[in-house]
Design a protein around this motif. Sequence first.
Motif, PDB file in Angstrom:
ATOM      1  N   LEU A 135       2.070  -7.766   5.685  1.00 30.21           N
ATOM      2  CA  LEU A 135       0.937  -8.641   5.399  1.00 30.21           C
ATOM      3  C   LEU A 135      -0.289  -7.911   4.866  1.00 30.21           C
ATOM      4  CD1 LEU A 135      -0.463 -11.453   5.589  1.00 30.21           C
ATOM      5  CD2 LEU A 135      -1.186 -10.781   7.882  1.00 30.21           C
ATOM      6  N   LEU A 136      -0.637  -6.788   5.494  1.00 29.19           N
ATOM      7  CA  LEU A 136      -1.925  -6.161   5.190  1.00 29.19           C
ATOM      8  C   LEU A 136      -2.005  -5.457   3.831  1.00 29.19           C
ATOM      9  CD1 LEU A 136      -3.008  -4.762   8.668  1.00 29.19           C
ATOM     10  CD2 LEU A 136      -3.402  -7.010   7.655  1.00 29.19           C
ATOM     11  N   PRO A 137      -1.052  -4.612   3.464  1.00 29.50           N
ATOM     12  CA  PRO A 137      -1.190  -3.879   2.189  1.00 29.50           C
ATOM     13  C   PRO A 137      -1.465  -4.751   0.973  1.00 29.50           C
ATOM     14  CG  PRO A 137       0.566  -2.928   3.486  1.00 29.50           C
ATOM     15  CD  PRO A 137       0.153  -4.176   4.197  1.00 29.50           C
ATOM     16  N   PRO A 138      -0.856  -5.946   0.842  1.00 31.02           N
ATOM     17  CA  PRO A 138      -1.153  -6.766  -0.340  1.00 31.02           C
ATOM     18  C   PRO A 138      -2.621  -7.188  -0.449  1.00 31.02           C
ATOM     19  CG  PRO A 138       0.882  -7.506   0.673  1.00 31.02           C
ATOM     20  CD  PRO A 138       0.260  -6.535   1.624  1.00 31.02           C
ATOM     21  N   PHE A 139      -3.334  -7.181   0.667  1.00 29.95           N
ATOM     22  CA  PHE A 139      -4.740  -7.582   0.639  1.00 29.95           C
ATOM     23  C   PHE A 139      -5.668  -6.410   0.286  1.00 29.95           C
ATOM     24  CE2 PHE A 139      -3.113 -11.178   3.058  1.00 29.95           C
ATOM     25  CZ  PHE A 139      -3.862 -12.231   2.563  1.00 29.95           C
ATOM     26  N   ILE A 140      -5.126  -5.204   0.260  1.00 29.32           N
ATOM     27  CA  ILE A 140      -5.940  -4.033  -0.067  1.00 29.32           C
ATOM     28  C   ILE A 140      -6.104  -3.929  -1.582  1.00 29.32           C
ATOM     29  CG2 ILE A 140      -6.045  -1.517  -0.024  1.00 29.32           C
ATOM     30  CD1 ILE A 140      -6.605  -2.693   2.664  1.00 29.32           C
ATOM     31  N   GLU A 141      -7.349  -3.843  -2.019  1.00 33.28           N
ATOM     32  CA  GLU A 141      -7.643  -3.689  -3.439  1.00 33.28           C
ATOM     33  C   GLU A 141      -7.836  -2.200  -3.730  1.00 33.28           C
ATOM     34  OE1 GLU A 141     -10.590  -6.677  -4.897  1.00 33.28           O
ATOM     35  OE2 GLU A 141     -10.632  -7.240  -2.787  1.00 33.28           O
ATOM     36  N   HIS A 142      -6.952  -1.651  -4.538  1.00 39.72           N
ATOM     37  CA  HIS A 142      -6.925  -0.205  -4.759  1.00 39.72           C
ATOM     38  C   HIS A 142      -8.133   0.309  -5.543  1.00 39.72           C
ATOM     39  CE1 HIS A 142      -2.927   0.033  -3.033  1.00 39.72           C
ATOM     40  NE2 HIS A 142      -2.539  -0.961  -3.816  1.00 39.72           N
ATOM     41  N   GLU A 143      -8.798  -0.578  -6.273  1.00 37.86           N
ATOM     42  CA  GLU A 143      -9.971  -0.136  -7.027  1.00 37.86           C
ATOM     43  C   GLU A 143     -11.224  -0.060  -6.147  1.00 37.86           C
ATOM     44  OE1 GLU A 143      -9.557  -4.611  -7.516  1.00 37.86           O
ATOM     45  OE2 GLU A 143      -8.262  -2.819  -7.533  1.00 37.86           O
ATOM     46  N   ARG A 144     -11.118  -0.533  -4.920  1.00 40.26           N
ATOM     47  CA  ARG A 144     -12.249  -0.478  -3.995  1.00 40.26           C
ATOM     48  C   ARG A 144     -11.997   0.574  -2.926  1.00 40.26           C
ATOM     49  NH1 ARG A 144     -15.516  -5.330  -4.031  1.00 40.26           N
ATOM     50  NH2 ARG A 144     -14.704  -6.865  -5.532  1.00 40.26           N
ATOM     51  N   ALA A 145     -13.064   0.995  -2.229  1.00 37.52           N
ATOM     52  CA  ALA A 145     -12.938   1.981  -1.152  1.00 37.52           C
ATOM     53  C   ALA A 145     -12.065   1.407  -0.033  1.00 37.52           C
ATOM     54  CB  ALA A 145     -14.318   2.348  -0.616  1.00 37.52           C
ATOM     55  N   LEU A 146     -11.176   2.244   0.512  1.00 35.38           N
ATOM     56  CA  LEU A 146     -10.208   1.771   1.510  1.00 35.38           C
ATOM     57  C   LEU A 146     -10.854   1.421   2.845  1.00 35.38           C
ATOM     58  CD1 LEU A 146      -7.352   1.322   2.618  1.00 35.38           C
ATOM     59  CD2 LEU A 146      -7.230   3.784   3.075  1.00 35.38           C
ATOM     60  N   TRP A 147     -11.663   2.334   3.403  1.00 35.53           N
ATOM     61  CA  TRP A 147     -12.128   2.158   4.779  1.00 35.53           C
ATOM     62  C   TRP A 147     -13.017   0.945   4.987  1.00 35.53           C
ATOM     63  CZ3 TRP A 147      -9.642   3.927   8.676  1.00 35.53           C
ATOM     64  CH2 TRP A 147      -8.864   5.079   8.532  1.00 35.53           C
ATOM     65  N   PRO A 148     -13.920   0.594   4.070  1.00 34.24           N
ATOM     66  CA  PRO A 148     -14.674  -0.655   4.263  1.00 34.24           C
ATOM     67  C   PRO A 148     -13.763  -1.886   4.324  1.00 34.24           C
ATOM     68  CG  PRO A 148     -15.770   0.735   2.659  1.00 34.24           C
ATOM     69  CD  PRO A 148     -14.440   1.369   2.917  1.00 34.24           C
ATOM     70  N   GLN A 149     -12.741  -1.906   3.462  1.00 33.53           N
ATOM     71  CA  GLN A 149     -11.802  -3.029   3.478  1.00 33.53           C
ATOM     72  C   GLN A 149     -11.009  -3.059   4.780  1.00 33.53           C
ATOM     73  OE1 GLN A 149      -9.676  -3.919  -0.412  1.00 33.53           O
ATOM     74  NE2 GLN A 149     -10.306  -1.799  -0.806  1.00 33.53           N
ATOM     75  N   LEU A 150     -10.509  -1.892   5.187  1.00 30.32           N
ATOM     76  CA  LEU A 150      -9.698  -1.813   6.398  1.00 30.32           C
ATOM     77  C   LEU A 150     -10.527  -2.168   7.632  1.00 30.32           C
ATOM     78  CD1 LEU A 150      -7.044  -1.184   7.741  1.00 30.32           C
ATOM     79  CD2 LEU A 150      -7.614   1.262   7.667  1.00 30.32           C
ATOM     80  N   SER A 151     -11.768  -1.712   7.671  1.00 37.37           N
ATOM     81  CA  SER A 151     -12.646  -2.026   8.800  1.00 37.37           C
ATOM     82  C   SER A 151     -12.877  -3.533   8.907  1.00 37.37           C
ATOM     83  CB  SER A 151     -13.986  -1.302   8.644  1.00 37.37           C
ATOM     84  OG  SER A 151     -13.809   0.093   8.618  1.00 37.37           O
ATOM     85  N   THR A 152     -13.101  -4.160   7.762  1.00 36.20           N
ATOM     86  CA  THR A 152     -13.294  -5.610   7.748  1.00 36.20           C
ATOM     87  C   THR A 152     -12.054  -6.332   8.249  1.00 36.20           C
ATOM     88  OG1 THR A 152     -14.796  -5.413   5.847  1.00 36.20           O
ATOM     89  CG2 THR A 152     -13.856  -7.584   6.285  1.00 36.20           C
ATOM     90  N   MET A 153     -10.882  -5.885   7.799  1.00 36.61           N
ATOM     91  CA  MET A 153      -9.628  -6.494   8.231  1.00 36.61           C
ATOM     92  C   MET A 153      -9.433  -6.356   9.737  1.00 36.61           C
ATOM     93  SD  MET A 153      -6.796  -5.466   5.365  1.00 36.61           S
ATOM     94  CE  MET A 153      -6.609  -6.415   3.867  1.00 36.61           C
ATOM     95  N   VAL A 154      -9.683  -5.171  10.259  1.00 36.40           N
ATOM     96  CA  VAL A 154      -9.480  -4.914  11.687  1.00 36.40           C
ATOM     97  C   VAL A 154     -10.405  -5.798  12.532  1.00 36.40           C
ATOM     98  CG1 VAL A 154      -9.778  -3.203  13.522  1.00 36.40           C
ATOM     99  CG2 VAL A 154      -8.578  -2.590  11.415  1.00 36.40           C
ATOM    100  N   VAL A 155     -11.652  -5.940  12.102  1.00 37.07           N
ATOM    101  CA  VAL A 155     -12.592  -6.802  12.826  1.00 37.07           C
ATOM    102  C   VAL A 155     -12.101  -8.253  12.825  1.00 37.07           C
ATOM    103  CG1 VAL A 155     -14.920  -7.786  12.808  1.00 37.07           C
ATOM    104  CG2 VAL A 155     -14.599  -5.341  12.453  1.00 37.07           C
ATOM    105  N   ILE A 156     -11.644  -8.724  11.676  1.00 39.87           N
ATOM    106  CA  ILE A 156     -11.141 -10.093  11.570  1.00 39.87           C
ATOM    107  C   ILE A 156      -9.911 -10.279  12.442  1.00 39.87           C
ATOM    108  CG2 ILE A 156     -10.058 -11.765  10.007  1.00 39.87           C
ATOM    109  CD1 ILE A 156     -11.865 -10.620   7.792  1.00 39.87           C
ATOM    110  N   ILE A 157      -9.009  -9.300  12.406  1.00 33.10           N
ATOM    111  CA  ILE A 157      -7.791  -9.368  13.214  1.00 33.10           C
ATOM    112  C   ILE A 157      -8.131  -9.420  14.700  1.00 33.10           C
ATOM    113  CG2 ILE A 157      -5.765  -8.035  13.948  1.00 33.10           C
ATOM    114  CD1 ILE A 157      -5.560  -7.064  11.024  1.00 33.10           C
TER     115      ILE A 157
END
Length: 206
Positions: A135-157
């Motif tokens: 589920l998670l990797p498809p939501f990661i946008e490779h042109e953007r910084a990884l950790w801000p996206q991942l942090s947002t996902m973890v908080v939502i989860i």
Amino acid sequence: MDLTNLLLFIPTFFLVSITPGMCMTLAMTLGMTVGIRRSLWMMAGEMVGVSLVAIAAVLGVAAIMLSYPQMFTVFKLIGGSYLAYLGIQMWRSRGKMAIPDTLSAPPKIGRKDLATQGFVTAIANPKGWAFMISLLPPFIEHERALWPQLSTMVVIIALSELTCMLIYASGGKSLRLFLNRSGNVRLMNRISGSLMIGVALWLVLG
């Protein structure tokens, strides 16, 4: 995260979280036995475990873990055996998680034990790892910084899991109050014990 991506991710993961599973069943059981407030310790442990699984899934660690199922076997056997033991004790109206005769009686299970239950249940679930890695990797946008996206996902989860566990725990507490009016403490213990044993079998056989 991109706003469109974010608005899609939130309801997607909420629907996944609200679906009955091991952690939700555990939340309902503890809501029935120790109450919602005490259940928060289990929920804290579960959220830590789920967050770690989510981070590992995005970083690729989950792929390695899934390649070595014997690591899961150890977690599953230890966690499942412990939950099964608690379930049997509850069925017999014994042990530190059994519902007391009066609602005002203090729970006997400690905060550390509750947090450990939640953490182990989240970490030792192979289906949870497989779901996160799909589920998670498809939501990661490779042109953007990884950790801000991942942090947002973890908080939502984490917030999604907490909300859903609170819903299930509230249902368990309501069931306890309903049954308690008839003095069916033994029946409540047997229902709770059966659910706990079910979670244990789900964990070991899943």
